[in-house]
Design a protein around this motif. Sequence first.
Motif, PDB file in Angstrom:
ATOM      1  N   GLU A   1       0.857  -1.184   0.000  1.00  0.00           N
ATOM      2  CA  GLU A   1       0.000   0.000   0.000  1.00  0.00           C
ATOM      3  C   GLU A   1       0.896   1.238   0.000  1.00  0.00           C
ATOM      4  OE1 GLU A   1      -3.833   1.956   2.324  1.00  0.00           O
ATOM      5  OE2 GLU A   1      -2.638   0.409   3.293  1.00  0.00           O
ATOM      6  N   LYS A   2       1.097   1.775  -1.170  1.00  0.00           N
ATOM      7  CA  LYS A   2       1.916   2.956  -1.396  1.00  0.00           C
ATOM      8  C   LYS A   2       3.361   2.730  -0.951  1.00  0.00           C
ATOM      9  CE  LYS A   2       1.633   7.988  -1.286  1.00  0.00           C
ATOM     10  NZ  LYS A   2       0.951   9.185  -0.719  1.00  0.00           N
ATOM     11  N   ARG A   3       3.760   3.175   0.253  1.00  0.00           N
ATOM     12  CA  ARG A   3       5.157   3.121   0.685  1.00  0.00           C
ATOM     13  C   ARG A   3       5.420   2.054   1.750  1.00  0.00           C
ATOM     14  NH1 ARG A   3       7.415   8.966   1.925  1.00  0.00           N
ATOM     15  NH2 ARG A   3       9.354   7.867   1.424  1.00  0.00           N
ATOM     16  N   ASP A   4       4.422   1.199   1.996  1.00  0.00           N
ATOM     17  CA  ASP A   4       4.557   0.185   3.040  1.00  0.00           C
ATOM     18  C   ASP A   4       4.063  -1.173   2.547  1.00  0.00           C
ATOM     19  OD1 ASP A   4       5.368   1.914   5.378  1.00  0.00           O
ATOM     20  OD2 ASP A   4       3.443   2.834   4.892  1.00  0.00           O
ATOM     21  N   VAL A   5       4.641  -2.232   3.116  1.00  0.00           N
ATOM     22  CA  VAL A   5       4.080  -3.568   2.994  1.00  0.00           C
ATOM     23  C   VAL A   5       3.383  -3.896   4.305  1.00  0.00           C
ATOM     24  CG1 VAL A   5       4.561  -6.029   2.791  1.00  0.00           C
ATOM     25  CG2 VAL A   5       5.751  -4.413   1.319  1.00  0.00           C
ATOM     26  N   HIS A   6       2.103  -4.247   4.229  1.00  0.00           N
ATOM     27  CA  HIS A   6       1.333  -4.629   5.406  1.00  0.00           C
ATOM     28  C   HIS A   6       1.167  -6.139   5.426  1.00  0.00           C
ATOM     29  CE1 HIS A   6      -0.127  -0.483   6.383  1.00  0.00           C
ATOM     30  NE2 HIS A   6       0.124  -0.328   5.100  1.00  0.00           N
ATOM     31  N   ILE A   7       1.156  -6.705   6.620  1.00  0.00           N
ATOM     32  CA  ILE A   7       0.925  -8.134   6.788  1.00  0.00           C
ATOM     33  C   ILE A   7      -0.291  -8.298   7.685  1.00  0.00           C
ATOM     34  CG2 ILE A   7       1.812 -10.324   7.635  1.00  0.00           C
ATOM     35  CD1 ILE A   7       4.226  -7.578   6.682  1.00  0.00           C
ATOM     36  N   LEU A   8      -1.311  -9.009   7.173  1.00  0.00           N
ATOM     37  CA  LEU A   8      -2.542  -9.248   7.923  1.00  0.00           C
ATOM     38  C   LEU A   8      -2.691 -10.725   8.220  1.00  0.00           C
ATOM     39  CD1 LEU A   8      -5.114  -7.070   5.958  1.00  0.00           C
ATOM     40  CD2 LEU A   8      -3.637  -6.381   7.837  1.00  0.00           C
ATOM     41  N   ASP A   9      -3.277 -11.031   9.375  1.00  0.00           N
ATOM     42  CA  ASP A   9      -3.589 -12.420   9.676  1.00  0.00           C
ATOM     43  C   ASP A   9      -4.991 -12.734   9.162  1.00  0.00           C
ATOM     44  OD1 ASP A   9      -5.384 -11.339  11.476  1.00  0.00           O
ATOM     45  OD2 ASP A   9      -4.173 -11.808  13.232  1.00  0.00           O
ATOM     46  N   SER A  10      -5.459 -13.945   9.399  1.00  0.00           N
ATOM     47  CA  SER A  10      -6.738 -14.384   8.848  1.00  0.00           C
ATOM     48  C   SER A  10      -7.921 -13.602   9.409  1.00  0.00           C
ATOM     49  CB  SER A  10      -6.939 -15.877   9.114  1.00  0.00           C
ATOM     50  OG  SER A  10      -6.916 -16.129  10.519  1.00  0.00           O
ATOM     51  N   LYS A  11      -7.732 -12.943  10.537  1.00  0.00           N
ATOM     52  CA  LYS A  11      -8.814 -12.160  11.128  1.00  0.00           C
ATOM     53  C   LYS A  11      -8.783 -10.698  10.693  1.00  0.00           C
ATOM     54  CE  LYS A  11      -9.042 -15.077  15.231  1.00  0.00           C
ATOM     55  NZ  LYS A  11      -8.943 -15.121  16.725  1.00  0.00           N
ATOM     56  N   LYS A  12      -7.907 -10.404   9.719  1.00  0.00           N
ATOM     57  CA  LYS A  12      -7.778  -9.059   9.154  1.00  0.00           C
ATOM     58  C   LYS A  12      -7.257  -8.031  10.158  1.00  0.00           C
ATOM     59  CE  LYS A  12     -11.819  -8.292   7.361  1.00  0.00           C
ATOM     60  NZ  LYS A  12     -12.844  -7.645   6.526  1.00  0.00           N
ATOM     61  N   ASN A  13      -6.465  -8.480  11.101  1.00  0.00           N
ATOM     62  CA  ASN A  13      -5.820  -7.553  12.031  1.00  0.00           C
ATOM     63  C   ASN A  13      -4.414  -7.241  11.537  1.00  0.00           C
ATOM     64  OD1 ASN A  13      -7.971  -7.556  13.909  1.00  0.00           O
ATOM     65  ND2 ASN A  13      -7.274  -9.538  14.678  1.00  0.00           N
ATOM     66  N   LYS A  14      -4.042  -5.954  11.496  1.00  0.00           N
ATOM     67  CA  LYS A  14      -2.708  -5.586  11.047  1.00  0.00           C
ATOM     68  C   LYS A  14      -1.685  -6.028  12.086  1.00  0.00           C
ATOM     69  CE  LYS A  14      -3.865  -1.747   8.021  1.00  0.00           C
ATOM     70  NZ  LYS A  14      -3.629  -0.320   7.681  1.00  0.00           N
ATOM     71  N   LYS A  15      -0.743  -6.826  11.679  1.00  0.00           N
ATOM     72  CA  LYS A  15       0.284  -7.303  12.594  1.00  0.00           C
ATOM     73  C   LYS A  15       1.459  -6.326  12.638  1.00  0.00           C
ATOM     74  CE  LYS A  15       0.396 -12.130  12.466  1.00  0.00           C
ATOM     75  NZ  LYS A  15       0.815 -13.374  11.807  1.00  0.00           N
ATOM     76  N   PHE A  16       1.973  -6.008  11.452  1.00  0.00           N
ATOM     77  CA  PHE A  16       3.090  -5.065  11.366  1.00  0.00           C
ATOM     78  C   PHE A  16       3.227  -4.632   9.920  1.00  0.00           C
ATOM     79  CE2 PHE A  16       4.603  -9.445  11.554  1.00  0.00           C
ATOM     80  CZ  PHE A  16       5.217  -9.589  10.335  1.00  0.00           C
ATOM     81  N   LYS A  17       4.141  -3.724   9.675  1.00  0.00           N
ATOM     82  CA  LYS A  17       4.362  -3.261   8.311  1.00  0.00           C
ATOM     83  C   LYS A  17       5.828  -2.933   8.116  1.00  0.00           C
ATOM     84  CE  LYS A  17       3.135   1.589   9.233  1.00  0.00           C
ATOM     85  NZ  LYS A  17       2.212   2.680   8.890  1.00  0.00           N
ATOM     86  N   TYR A  18       6.263  -2.998   6.834  1.00  0.00           N
ATOM     87  CA  TYR A  18       7.619  -2.643   6.452  1.00  0.00           C
ATOM     88  C   TYR A  18       7.574  -1.380   5.609  1.00  0.00           C
ATOM     89  CZ  TYR A  18       8.658  -7.552   7.563  1.00  0.00           C
ATOM     90  OH  TYR A  18       8.790  -8.766   8.184  1.00  0.00           O
ATOM     91  N   PHE A  19       8.427  -0.440   5.917  1.00  0.00           N
ATOM     92  CA  PHE A  19       8.575   0.755   5.077  1.00  0.00           C
ATOM     93  C   PHE A  19       9.464   0.394   3.892  1.00  0.00           C
ATOM     94  CE2 PHE A  19      11.135   4.556   4.004  1.00  0.00           C
ATOM     95  CZ  PHE A  19      10.111   5.379   3.570  1.00  0.00           C
ATOM     96  N   ILE A  20       9.012   0.693   2.673  1.00  0.00           N
ATOM     97  CA  ILE A  20       9.744   0.264   1.488  1.00  0.00           C
ATOM     98  C   ILE A  20      10.177   1.447   0.619  1.00  0.00           C
ATOM     99  CG2 ILE A  20       8.774  -2.034   1.393  1.00  0.00           C
ATOM    100  CD1 ILE A  20       6.802  -1.079  -0.686  1.00  0.00           C
TER     101      ILE A  20
END
Length: 303
Positions: free
Chosen positions: A44-63
């Motif tokens: 999503e734009k400048r970040d990679v987001h990682i979601l679990d099966s419950k759609k909760n944001k776990k963490f993100k990487y700035f890219i």
Amino acid sequence: MKRINILIFIFGTCAFAQNVESLLKTDFAIRDFITVNDSVYFIEKRDVHILDSKKNKKFKYFIGGYGLEMELINNNSVLVTASNELVKNISSVRFFNTKNNRPENTYFYKKGKILDFVLIPELKLFVLSLTNKKIIVVNYQERPKFHKTIEINIEAIARKMIYKDNSLYFSTDKGEIYKYNFRDYKKTRLYNSKELITDFLIDKERLIISTINGKLQSVNLNTFSSSNLTFNDNFINVLVFYNHEKLICGTWTGKIFIVDLNSFSVKNEFSFHKRSILCIKKIDNQEVYSSSLDKTLKKWQLH
């Protein structure tokens, strides 16, 4: 999660797309995504987001700049992303450790923006197609040291590349498809469509090509005979093999067409998205994910 069953009749045939799920609605369009077990990685734009099966944001990487594509390697322990930095003509490839959620190494290219990115883990290489009419191959085996091993000069920019059987295939804005052999370093023109190519696939001895003028072509590379389809007031910008018999086509208007490869005719048409399709990935024999400029990621099944 809401599920929708859709029944569509087209050209006298009955088509089913079942279990259509809107997995994500984001602030920016999702240009690439990866599914791993119950998790979804998405740019999503400048970040990679990682979601679990419950759609909760776990963490993100700035890219860095605007993220384009990504891949997971080393048993999903390393995430590799390709981005165009906000600074003019600078692009980057970043490596992240998914186990400790930390960046590891970054390769910067300072003479052009990335148009397409191909990762070849078995050779420890990545390939960048660039706005300065070059394709470069970089060895990352000794990272944090990176070694540019090949530089291919081309007459027009290449928007799409495919690595297959030790060769790199790429299309140019002049409508040409080339094959570059990594063994002998020879570049060979396979076909000239004479139209700007939006996407292509290669399967054994066949090329599937979509163009900006709404043409979809299947070309036999031995005889150069072709089958053709034309989409009026629309064009295909994403091509994916569903199986040996079906082709999934994502279009500029957001429609998704299913093409029978044997008859080379449209069998199904779906309207899951409201704007241009950006990415389609088949996960198994029936499950498909698609993202769009409408800022959604959807999951559906084809029967």
